[in-house]
Design an enzyme around this catalytic site. Structure first.
Site, PDB file in Angstrom:
ATOM      1  N   THR A 116      37.227  48.225  44.953  1.00  0.00           N
ATOM      2  CA  THR A 116      38.359  47.289  45.051  1.00  0.00           C
ATOM      3  C   THR A 116      39.292  47.368  43.843  1.00  0.00           C
ATOM      4  OG1 THR A 116      37.066  45.522  44.027  1.00  0.00           O
ATOM      5  CG2 THR A 116      37.006  45.649  46.421  1.00  0.00           C
ATOM      6  N   GLU A 130      35.267  34.882  46.738  1.00  0.00           N
ATOM      7  CA  GLU A 130      36.294  35.889  46.454  1.00  0.00           C
ATOM      8  C   GLU A 130      37.627  35.231  46.104  1.00  0.00           C
ATOM      9  OE1 GLU A 130      35.381  38.069  50.190  1.00  0.00           O
ATOM     10  OE2 GLU A 130      35.307  39.832  48.913  1.00  0.00           O
ATOM     11  N   THR A 132      33.523  43.061  39.606  1.00  0.00           N
ATOM     12  CA  THR A 132      33.531  43.452  41.020  1.00  0.00           C
ATOM     13  C   THR A 132      32.119  43.432  41.586  1.00  0.00           C
ATOM     14  OG1 THR A 132      34.138  45.139  42.632  1.00  0.00           O
ATOM     15  CG2 THR A 132      33.411  45.935  40.488  1.00  0.00           C
ATOM     16  N   TYR A 133      32.060  43.181  42.880  1.00  0.00           N
ATOM     17  CA  TYR A 133      30.779  43.249  43.592  1.00  0.00           C
ATOM     18  C   TYR A 133      30.868  44.340  44.648  1.00  0.00           C
ATOM     19  CZ  TYR A 133      30.648  38.674  41.424  1.00  0.00           C
ATOM     20  OH  TYR A 133      30.710  37.650  40.493  1.00  0.00           O
ATOM     21  N   ASN A 134      31.973  45.079  44.613  1.00  0.00           N
ATOM     22  CA  ASN A 134      32.240  46.128  45.601  1.00  0.00           C
ATOM     23  C   ASN A 134      32.179  45.616  47.031  1.00  0.00           C
ATOM     24  OD1 ASN A 134      32.593  48.317  43.706  1.00  0.00           O
ATOM     25  ND2 ASN A 134      30.415  48.046  43.282  1.00  0.00           N
ATOM     26  N   THR A 135      32.707  44.429  47.228  1.00  0.00           N
ATOM     27  CA  THR A 135      32.747  43.882  48.584  1.00  0.00           C
ATOM     28  C   THR A 135      34.186  43.490  48.948  1.00  0.00           C
ATOM     29  OG1 THR A 135      32.376  41.677  47.707  1.00  0.00           O
ATOM     30  CG2 THR A 135      30.436  42.863  48.484  1.00  0.00           C
ATOM     31  N   CYS A 174      48.262  18.102  34.868  1.00  0.00           N
ATOM     32  CA  CYS A 174      46.882  18.280  35.305  1.00  0.00           C
ATOM     33  C   CYS A 174      46.046  17.102  34.791  1.00  0.00           C
ATOM     34  CB  CYS A 174      46.338  19.604  34.777  1.00  0.00           C
ATOM     35  SG  CYS A 174      44.688  19.943  35.366  1.00  0.00           S
TER      36      CYS A 174
HETATM   37  C1  LIG Z   1      38.966  39.626  44.667  1.00  0.00           C
HETATM   38  C2  LIG Z   1      38.100  40.432  45.590  1.00  0.00           C
HETATM   39  C3  LIG Z   1      38.900  41.415  46.363  1.00  0.00           C
HETATM   40  C4  LIG Z   1      37.009  41.094  44.817  1.00  0.00           C
HETATM   41  C5  LIG Z   1      35.987  41.840  45.616  1.00  0.00           C
HETATM   42  N1  LIG Z   1      35.182  40.984  46.442  1.00  0.00           N
HETATM   43  C6  LIG Z   1      35.102  42.637  44.662  1.00  0.00           C
HETATM   44  O1  LIG Z   1      33.940  42.388  44.557  1.00  0.00           O
HETATM   45  O2  LIG Z   1      35.578  43.493  43.991  1.00  0.00           O
END
Ligand SMILES: CC(C)C[C@H](N)C(=O)O
Length: 484
Positions: free
Chosen positions: A390, A455, A378-381, A130
């Protein structure tokens, strides 16, 4: 590129006359100069990452006040803001914890002297070729008064550091092979021995930089303009594209691929839902769970990593380490695992954390916070979907990495991994974790096409921290064996 304006400008710069032709790019709105006169070094890449459009990265600090203030603090502490931090800026909470730990390891009171710390960083990053991290720490090493002769190669460094070469090598590629004999060798060397506290500091640095090399390659981090490999004197061919097009592939439409994968996210969410339902219904026996782990582990060995033809060319950094041919070997081949593989998944909580804290105060705590942060972030997306739990997906990613290292959680059903992680994702994970220098832009683009760049960086944080923890577990296990 929107258009080339007719405007030209002539500047008199001492004895040189420089003439520019200005163009405006429709993507980055950058005014680019077509150099018609003097050759001025220009950036080689465009922005902090080869994989992620620069404007997305810079957008974060514009809209997120927390990220902005972390960047300011980092700049004040280090006098620079590196591209790694800029890319991690997608996740300010994590970045804060990461920088706090790194600052502690490199700059605060600790068992090792400052130049040793940077030299160990160089050794660790060099194991994965690296050159980005190597260059960064070569500068730091010299700045804190390190002897330039050590930079000619490990044999120019003191014997004490040379002795660390073997640990560096095994830890980076086959940490499950570490035994108390390796530790004894370092602690009992007659003249050049390590103290236990020094060794813990070194181990934490080595694992930190091995995993940071994974992040660097995994996110396609580019060198800063002032560093080696970060600039060019050759004029870039601008023809009809801006450099941002060239660096980020904006010039090529990928519509077909995008349409093909547009259901990927929904399929994944559906699987998560089904798994959740089955989980509530039936529970597999312990034997069955163990078999599923073994199956997943064996399968992970068959995942190929290399796409040789597209590897990033790096400056030769092999002089900083020995035996460059020694790499990751799937440990079940050759039966190496039989003696070594044990279930130590709770080792960190039960012993590791306190062992580190005892010998190197506060570091166990800092690392623990950072692991937790990465694991729980997490952003729950999920791509464009909101309010999604998630946990299952993030856990599958974390446990898959530990599975590749032979670490098993006996309450986890490894059957879930195959349902949630597809082949191209596994190829990316395995490459990034085991031979990061082989990660390519194509691999980065091939997995999770519908997901945001932020993400994918999130995935990188999970991979990097899980890898660091796995290496640490094996090193601390060997140290504990030595001590008892
Ligand atoms: C790595 C991703 C699946 C995480 C998802 N965007 C979340 O907020 O949990």
């Amino acid at each position: 590129m929107r258009h080339a304006t007719a405007a030209t400008e002539t500047m008199d710069n001492n004895s040189f006359t420089v003439t520019y032709l200005y163009k405006i790019c429709a993507h980055c709105e950058r005014l680019s100069k077509k150099d018609l006169g003097v050759r001025i070094p220009g950036p080689l890449g465009n922005g902090p990452s080869r994989f992620i459009p620069e404007k997305e990265i810079l957008q974060v600090s514009k809209v997120d006040l927390r990220a902005q203030s972390i960047f300011e603090d980092a700049f004040a502490a280090l006098g620079r803001l590196d591209n790694i931090s800029l890319v991690m800026g997608f996740h300010p909470q994590y970045l804060e914890s990461f920088l706090r730990t790194q600052h502690y390891l490199l700059q605060m009171d600790g068992p090792l002297s400052l130049h040793y710390r940077h030299y160990i960083g160089i050794m660790a990053a060099a194991r994965h070729q690296c050159s980005y991290l190597v260059n960064l720490h070569v500068n730091d090493f010299l700045q804190v008064g390190g002897d330039p002769k050590w930079l000619n190669g490990l044999d120019g460094a003191p014997q004490k550091l040379q002795a660390l070469g073997e640990l560096n090598k095994i830890l980076a590629h086959r940490p499950w092979l570490l035994t108390k004999a390796h530790i004894e060798h370092l602690l009992k060397a007659e003249e050049h021995s390590w103290s236990l506290a020094e060794l813990i500091h070194a181990v934490v640095l080595l694992t930190h930089y091995h995993s940071l090399a994974s992040f660097t390659f995994g996110c396609g981090i580019t060198p800063e303009i002032h560093s080696d490999g970060g600039h060019t004197l050759r004029p870039l061919s601008l023809s009809q594209y801006c450099v941002c097009d060239i660096a980020n592939g904006n010039g090529h439409g990928n519509n077909l691929e995008e349409r093909r994968s547009s259901h990927q996210v929904e399929v994944l969410m559906e699987r998560m839902k089904q798994l959740q339902e089955c989980r509530d219904e039936e529970e597999a026996s312990q034997e069955e769970m163990a078999t599923r782990f073994e199956r997943e582990k064996t399968e992970s060995m068959l995942v190929a990593t290399a796409e040789e033809e597209e590897c990033v060319q790096s400056r030769d950094v092999s002089r900083h380490f020995e035996d460059p041919s020694y790499g990751y070997k799937d440990f079940s081949r050759r039966g190496e695992h039989k003696a070594k593989h044990i279930v130590i998944s709770t080792f960190w909580e039960d012993h590791g954390y306190s062992l580190v804290n005892r010998l190197y105060p506060d570091v166990g705590q800092l690392l623990d916070e950072k692991f937790q942060m990465a694991y729980n972030l997490t952003y729950n997306t999920m791509a464009m979907h909101k309010d999604v739990d998630t946990t299952m997906l993030r856990r599958a990613i974390w446990n898959y990495i530990h599975c590749m290292f032979g670490i098993r959680y006996d309450d986890y059903d490894y059957g879930e991994i195959n349902q949630l992680l597809d082949r191209s994702f596994k190829v990316y994970i395995k490459t990034m974790v085991c031979s990061p220098e082989k990660t390519t832009k194509r691999m980065y683009e091939s997995f999770w096409r519908q997901f945001q760049h932020s993400e994918k960086v999130h995935v990188n944080l999970l991979l990097m921290e899980a890898r660091m923890q796995a290496e640490l577990l094996y090193a601390l296990r060997a140290i504990t064996c030595y001590m008892t």
